[in-house]
Design a protein around this motif. Structure first.
Motif, PDB file in Angstrom:
ATOM      1  N   ASP A   6       3.380   3.636  -8.249  1.00  9.07           N
ATOM      2  CA  ASP A   6       4.438   2.957  -7.841  1.00  9.07           C
ATOM      3  C   ASP A   6       3.363   1.449  -7.847  1.00  9.07           C
ATOM      4  N   LYS A   7       4.685   1.120  -8.451  1.00  9.41           N
ATOM      5  CA  LYS A   7       2.918  -0.678  -8.639  1.00  9.41           C
ATOM      6  C   LYS A   7       3.315  -1.386  -7.917  1.00  9.41           C
ATOM      7  N   ASP A   8       4.657  -1.212  -7.373  1.00  9.30           N
ATOM      8  CA  ASP A   8       5.608  -1.911  -5.872  1.00  9.30           C
ATOM      9  C   ASP A   8       4.608  -1.677  -4.486  1.00  9.30           C
ATOM     10  N   VAL A   9       4.048  -0.348  -4.517  1.00 12.09           N
ATOM     11  CA  VAL A   9       3.653  -0.406  -3.525  1.00 12.09           C
ATOM     12  C   VAL A   9       2.218  -0.368  -3.526  1.00 12.09           C
ATOM     13  N   CYS A  10       1.819  -1.161  -4.583  1.00  9.00           N
ATOM     14  CA  CYS A  10       0.452  -0.683  -4.612  1.00  9.00           C
ATOM     15  C   CYS A  10      -0.398  -1.665  -4.028  1.00  9.00           C
ATOM     16  N   ASP A  30      -3.088  -8.962 -10.610  1.00 10.63           N
ATOM     17  CA  ASP A  30      -2.594  -8.846  -9.020  1.00 10.63           C
ATOM     18  C   ASP A  30      -3.593  -8.184  -8.664  1.00 10.63           C
ATOM     19  N   THR A  32      -3.185  -4.546  -9.279  1.00  9.42           N
ATOM     20  CA  THR A  32      -2.285  -3.260  -8.854  1.00  9.42           C
ATOM     21  C   THR A  32      -2.696  -2.675 -10.005  1.00  9.42           C
ATOM     22  N   SER A  55      -2.476   2.842   0.159  1.00  5.64           N
ATOM     23  CA  SER A  55      -0.736   2.837  -0.085  1.00  5.64           C
ATOM     24  C   SER A  55       0.140   3.860  -0.436  1.00  5.64           C
ATOM     25  N   ALA A  57       0.299   4.913  -2.859  1.00  3.19           N
ATOM     26  CA  ALA A  57       1.332   4.371  -4.508  1.00  3.19           C
ATOM     27  C   ALA A  57       1.405   5.587  -5.852  1.00  3.19           C
TER      28      ALA A  57
END
Length: 63
Positions: A6-10, A30, A32, A55, A57
């Motif tokens: 989950d790159k949004d959480v990483c 970024d 991730t 995280s 992720a």
């Protein structure tokens, strides 16, 4: 078994890359996670990478 990221959480900590650099990399933009091998041969290392992710992720999905 396959790895889901989950790159949004990483947060880009890189623990997964240090644990298994053949399976994980980090984005130069970024930091991730990038999953290089969705279905790793070494399940033990994949589990370790999921467990050390600060995280949470990463997850493993049984096929």
């Amino acid at each position: 078994m396959r790895i889901v990221a989950d790159k949004d959480v990483c947060v880009g900590a890189g623990q997964c890359v240090m644990t298994d650099p053949e399976v994980f990399d980090q984005s130069e933009d970024d930091g991730t996670v990038i999953v290089l091998v969705e279905k790793p041969l070494d399940a033990e290392k994949a589990r370790e990478a999921v467990n050390v992710c600060p995280s949470q992720a990463l997850s493993l999905v049984e096929d």
